[in-house]
Design an enzyme around this catalytic site. Structure first.
Site, PDB file in Angstrom:
ATOM      1  CE1 TYR A 132      -2.887  -3.176   0.428  1.00 39.27           C
ATOM      2  CE2 TYR A 132      -3.460  -2.487   2.728  1.00 39.27           C
ATOM      3  CZ  TYR A 132      -3.610  -3.350   1.462  1.00 39.27           C
ATOM      4  OH  TYR A 132      -4.404  -4.476   1.523  1.00 39.27           O
TER       5      TYR A 132
ATOM      6  N   GLY B 276     -17.513   0.602  -0.986  1.00 38.81           N
ATOM      7  CA  GLY B 276     -18.073   1.743  -1.041  1.00 38.81           C
ATOM      8  C   GLY B 276     -19.402   1.530  -1.445  1.00 38.81           C
TER       9      GLY B 276
END
Length: 327
Positions: free
Chosen positions: A56, A209
């Site tokens: 990440y 989401g």
């Protein structure tokens, strides 16, 4: 927030964790100030499981988490992952499950996190070129050396999970699982984890989401957002799949909760430890409240009727991504 055993090897975590990926990679829009506020709010609310990976950024997310946790490090569970090797400048070299890479990767992660141990260290993706027994064997060396407390795997098949666990006790498996994506119920991974006493950590528990209602069309996603390349986030797929979200919202409204809280409560009540990702303190507060939502048998029946197979239009990843995740 309630603390629970994660798996059967002795690790304790909060019933819900925080996925930190989006603070540094793939989704865009996060700021260090906002991410810092989110992590601090999670700590205030009793969240103790913080999930990161050297991929990440690369490296930036581990560094951020290490900086923000600071003196609070000893009261939390840090979970990190390795798989792809990188140059010191963060350029990807390729998937590498070799013991040599495992040994380099844990030392690098410890340096980025500013700690002397990782609580839960995952193999992010299995390397098809290296027997899983060799990779897990090297990871177990890090446990013996005190650099890692527990080990896990991510996105492996049920067979690979079984082989890994036979080599060294696996504490947790991390896979995508939600009312958006329910393949783990049908491919043997959930059942195998339960049989072996391996904890299950769903990533993307809010469907990236989608289940939180923040995505209703592709243009809701900022330029550069990796979701723009996923089949389930084409305008056609979103339009078709919003029917599932609408049905879940009816149930959530009747209970006086958000759709996101309903989706997270469903996972918590199933005995998993979801790690919703966000870089916003307000979302942390909303998500944390899901730990107090109780679903009745009737609620569960209605949720299953609304989303019996998850989202039905569009695969969850690109073809290349799906091939990588079949380890």
């Amino acid at each position: 927030m309630q603390q629970i055993p994660l798996g059967s090897q002795g690790l304790q975590t909060s019933v819900l964790g925080l996925g930190c990926m989006g603070m540094s990679a793939f989704y865009g829009g996060a700021t260090e100030a906002g991410s810092t506020e989110a992590i601090r709010r999670a700590l205030d609310l009793g969240i103790t499981l913080f999930d990161t990976a050297e991929a990440y950024g690369p490296f930036e997310n581990e560094r951020l988490l290490g900086r923000v946790l600071g003196t609070d490090r000893e009261r939390v569970v840090i979970a990190s992952k390795f798989a792809t090797d990188f140059t010191d400048d963060g350029e990807p070299i390729g998937l590498d499950g070799s013991p040599e890479h495992a040994r380099r990767a844990i030392d690098r992660s410890l340096g980025h996190l500013g700690t002397d141990h990782v609580d839960l260290w995952y193999l992010h993706r299995a390397d098809p070129k290296v027997p899983i027994e060799e990779t897990i064997g090297a990871m177990s060396e890090a446990v013996a050396a005190g650099k890692v407390r527990y080990i896990g795997v991510s996105e492996t098949s049920a067979e690979t999970l079984r082989r890994a666990h036979a080599t060294f006790p696996i504490t947790a498996i991390q896979s995508e699982y939600s009312l958006f994506e329910r393949d783990a119920e049908h491919n043997g991974v959930l059942d195998t984890a339960s049989e072996l006493g391996v904890g299950f950590v769903p990533f993307s528990p809010l469907g990236r989401g989608f289940l939180s209602g923040t995505v209703t069309r592709k243009d809701d996603l900022p330029e550069g957002d990796a979701r723009r390349n996923l089949p389930r986030f084409s305008d056609e797929a979103i339009e078709a799949n919003l029917r599932v979200v609408a049905a879940l919202k009816v149930i959530a409204d009747e209970k006086g909760v958000t759709t996101a809280q309903l989706a997270l409560a469903w996972l918590i009540q199933a005995g998993t430890a979801p790690i919703p990702g966000t870089a916003k303190a307000a979302r942390i507060e909303e998500n944390a409240a899901a730990a107090d939502v109780v679903l009745t048998a009737n609620d569960l029946e209605r949720i299953d009727a609304a989303s019996p197979h998850g989202i039905t239009v569009g695969t969850r990843n690109t073809e290349a991504g799906m091939a990588r995740d079949r380890g």
